[in-house]
Design an enzyme around this catalytic site. Structure first.
Site, PDB file in Angstrom:
ATOM      1  N   GLU A 264      -9.032 -41.157   5.849  1.00  0.00           N
ATOM      2  CA  GLU A 264      -9.379 -41.588   4.311  1.00  0.00           C
ATOM      3  C   GLU A 264      -9.529 -43.344   3.997  1.00  0.00           C
ATOM      4  OE1 GLU A 264      -7.014 -39.123   1.965  1.00  0.00           O
ATOM      5  OE2 GLU A 264      -8.399 -37.080   3.224  1.00  0.00           O
ATOM      6  N   HIS A 282     -11.696 -36.685  -1.484  1.00  0.00           N
ATOM      7  CA  HIS A 282      -9.803 -36.454  -1.742  1.00  0.00           C
ATOM      8  C   HIS A 282      -9.860 -35.912  -2.963  1.00  0.00           C
ATOM      9  CE1 HIS A 282      -5.585 -36.044   0.451  1.00  0.00           C
ATOM     10  NE2 HIS A 282      -5.840 -35.244  -0.717  1.00  0.00           N
TER      11      HIS A 282
END
Length: 320
Positions: A264, A282
């Site tokens: 990420e 997220h």
């Protein structure tokens, strides 16, 4: 005392009342200056002289913690502790806490919302209209299907309740809970392979460990009914992203929704940009209500440990 605050949703609001309350209690509060989770090297540069941390999704590796000369507590702003080296923390006498249940409702609602977003192609339809088009999307109905919940903790149970509320039959897998938990919820307990065979939607709600890495891999994707949907709002690494992409390209998987990626931001993920993948950043715990609960609970845990009172939300290497 000096406290480091790294969650991006807190660091971008330096005048928030909760942070002012924290300043009043401890004195100095240092905020994450990067607008993203910190790397181990960045943490290493910032942990010296810090007594406590309100921690986001940063890399609290053993190397980062070597610079923690005064650190007594890492209070996770969230549930997962997979980015904290619990053994290294314990060896340095650092207490690690988390906020169980604080974002459960927020994540559960996102999981259900993503199921509909994939089933009806909402993001593709929206993009088409914004671009001046008028696309016709071949969606599917969820009512009457089976919703498989992998991990039947606080979030999983809320997801099962909401799946039943939209006309689906929830089934669940969790090897660590007694049968009574499933019975009380009125949800059939299955092993994970049987859950995959029967579920039109599979939603992941387990922590990331060595045992759950690629829990949904090519073999288990092959067990799913044709046209199934897979959702991950838990942790990156639970899904084998390459295997998911292959199943999408072959047409055996209807679609996927991913809120947590192996890396990420997920610039290298084979799933980002696929027309039948809904991608979110997220953000499962990012509602106003969940942010407030996580803020209040993580600050309370941090202050309790700094006062020497301890916290019931502390975790250990043997009880993550």
């Amino acid at each position: 005392m000096r406290v480091l605050v790294t969650p991006t949703s807190l660091s971008r609001t330096p005048d928030a009342p909760a942070l002012q309350t924290l300043r009043d209690e401890v004195g100095e509060v240092v905020l994450n200056p990067y607008g993203r989770p910190l790397t181990a090297r960045e943490l290493s540069d910032m942990l010296s002289g810090v007594d406590g941390v309100i921690a986001g999704l940063d890399d609290y590796s053993a190397e980062a913690l070597e610079a923690a000369d005064r650190l007594k507590v890492i209070a996770r702003y969230g549930v997962g502790v997979d980015r904290v080296d619990l053994d290294a923390a314990a060896s340095r006498g650092i207490v690690v806490t988390r906020t169980p249940g604080a974002n459960a409702l927020s994540v559960a609602e996102l999981a259900i919302g993503l199921a509909f977003a994939v089933a009806r192609g909402i993001t593709v339809a929206d993009a088409g209209v914004r671009a001046g088009g008028w696309p016709r999307i071949d969606g599917r109905e969820l009512t009457g299907g089976t919703f498989g919940v992998v991990g039947f903790g606080a979030i999983g149970r809320l997801v099962a309740e909401r799946a039943r509320g939209v006309g689906m039959t929830p089934v669940a897998y969790d090897p660590f809970l007694p049968d009574a938990v499933f019975g009380d919820a009125g949800v059939e307990r299955l092993d994970i392979d049987d859950l995959c065979r029967r579920s039109d939607v599979v939603s992941l709600h387990v922590p990331f460990t060595d045992g759950t890495r690629h829990l949904i891999d090519a073999r288990r994707l092959g067990l799913l009914p044709a046209g199934a949907i897979v959702i991950n709002t838990a942790r990156g690494g639970l899904l084998d992203e390459t295997a998911v992409r292959d199943a999408l390209d072959r047409g055996t998987l209807f679609g996927a929704a991913v809120d947590a990626y192996e890396t990420e931001p997920p610039s290298a993920s084979p799933l980002v940009g696929h027309p039948r993948v809904v991608s979110t950043p997220h953000s499962g715990g990012h509602t106003r209500e969940a942010v407030q609960r996580m803020t209040d609970q993580s600050i309370a845990d941090l202050l309790a440990v700094l006062r020497g009172d301890g916290s019931p939300n502390a975790v250990s290497p043997t009880r993550p």
